[in-house]
Design a protein around this motif. Sequence first.
Motif, mmCIF file in Angstrom:
data_model
loop_
_atom_site.group_PDB
_atom_site.id
_atom_site.type_symbol
_atom_site.label_atom_id
_atom_site.label_comp_id
_atom_site.label_asym_id
_atom_site.label_seq_id
_atom_site.Cartn_x
_atom_site.Cartn_y
_atom_site.Cartn_z
ATOM 1 N N ARG A 1 0.828 -1.203 0.000
ATOM 2 C CA ARG A 1 0.000 0.000 0.000
ATOM 3 C C ARG A 1 0.870 1.265 0.000
ATOM 4 N NH1 ARG A 1 -3.252 -3.526 2.986
ATOM 5 N NH2 ARG A 1 -5.435 -3.632 2.249
ATOM 6 N N ALA B 1 -3.783 -3.735 -3.729
ATOM 7 C CA ALA B 1 -3.367 -2.433 -3.199
ATOM 8 C C ALA B 1 -3.555 -1.330 -4.237
ATOM 9 C CB ALA B 1 -1.910 -2.487 -2.741
ATOM 10 N N GLU C 1 -7.276 -0.702 -4.714
ATOM 11 C CA GLU C 1 -7.798 0.079 -3.587
ATOM 12 C C GLU C 1 -7.428 1.547 -3.725
ATOM 13 O OE1 GLU C 1 -6.448 0.449 0.999
ATOM 14 O OE2 GLU C 1 -7.057 -1.577 0.390
ATOM 15 N N HIS C 2 -6.181 1.796 -4.152
ATOM 16 C CA HIS C 2 -5.741 3.188 -4.330
ATOM 17 C C HIS C 2 -6.560 3.870 -5.418
ATOM 18 C CE1 HIS C 2 -2.840 6.532 -4.274
ATOM 19 N NE2 HIS C 2 -3.051 6.578 -5.583
#
Length: 352
Positions: free
Chosen positions: A34, A104, A107-108
């Motif tokens: 992340r 990740a 999600e970003h």
Amino acid sequence: MRPHHCVARVSEDLRRLPTGVGTGIGSMPGTDPREAVRIAAGEVDLPFLPELPARGVGADLIGRTGTLLVDLPVDMVHRTYRLVDHPNSTTRRSRDWLRWDLDAIEEHWETSDRRGGVVKVQACGPLTLSAHIELRGGHKIVKDRGAVRDVTASLTEGLREHVADVRRRLGADVVVQLDEPDAGRVIDGTVTPLTRLDPIRPIPAPEAAELLQSMIDALDVPVLLHSCHRPRWDLTSRLSGIALSLDVTDLRPAVDYDPLGTFLDGGGVVAAGLVPSSEPAAPLHAEPVARELAALIDRIGLPRAALRDNLLVTPTCGLAGATPDWATRALALSSQVASGLAADPDFASAVD
């Protein structure tokens, strides 16, 4: 110096590759996907899916790419990668890491409301991969021409699936970077053999180019061919529809300027590795770095418009060995240099 003039084939795929932007080579420090995604997507105009080799076996360039092979599982055997009969703990761990990295970046994209755009993914090319992974008997794949073709086909299929997954998750166009740091050793026949009495024959540049071209054509996306080593023009001059990613701080004027000029003059795109991959002793700012790139274009004999139309800017190599602070700064500098020169190819003082 004036380059020879030629007309290069600029594919429709390469027309979708952004220029005048900064990006990274791929590897990043640390083990937190992340945090790596936050930097790799936040500091550059061409975001990339980070690689985190500090995780260990299976997270380096070879192990991560082995994850993408279809029906050719790879394991770590006697401290080297080897093709095996069935998926194993190395394979499963590498696949988990890749999935977490994709989670990740997805999600970003969602939390930053960044649907679409362009993103870069990286994989080891088939020549370097074949120089590092062993067949079941202990010989390097590159010793067996048929096995090299099988690996090329398997990796092509795996990369196509990977690209489709990224597109589905992000709604983004995808650029594929093929890392080929050991293509020269394959072409020269200097890959270390199992024994000195059983040398590995070279794969001549035309045959190596044919293998790479088959993959490039099948991927149907913009492809960057990257190496942190000096360019192998005997290979790249035989390829079409590619962009090049080079460490331009290590070019040799008598050897590299003319073919680089020819490539750019024919419409080619280059990701210019310019920003140090480890923190320099003195503070570094965008303006002198940009001047260095502009001076290179001048020495080659190309118009300054190439800085806007034909170039991206990157660190000289991956950032796995950098501190997190320098990795962030190096990517930010790459974008500042690229955007400044794109806005003013004649280099006004507007670059910070």
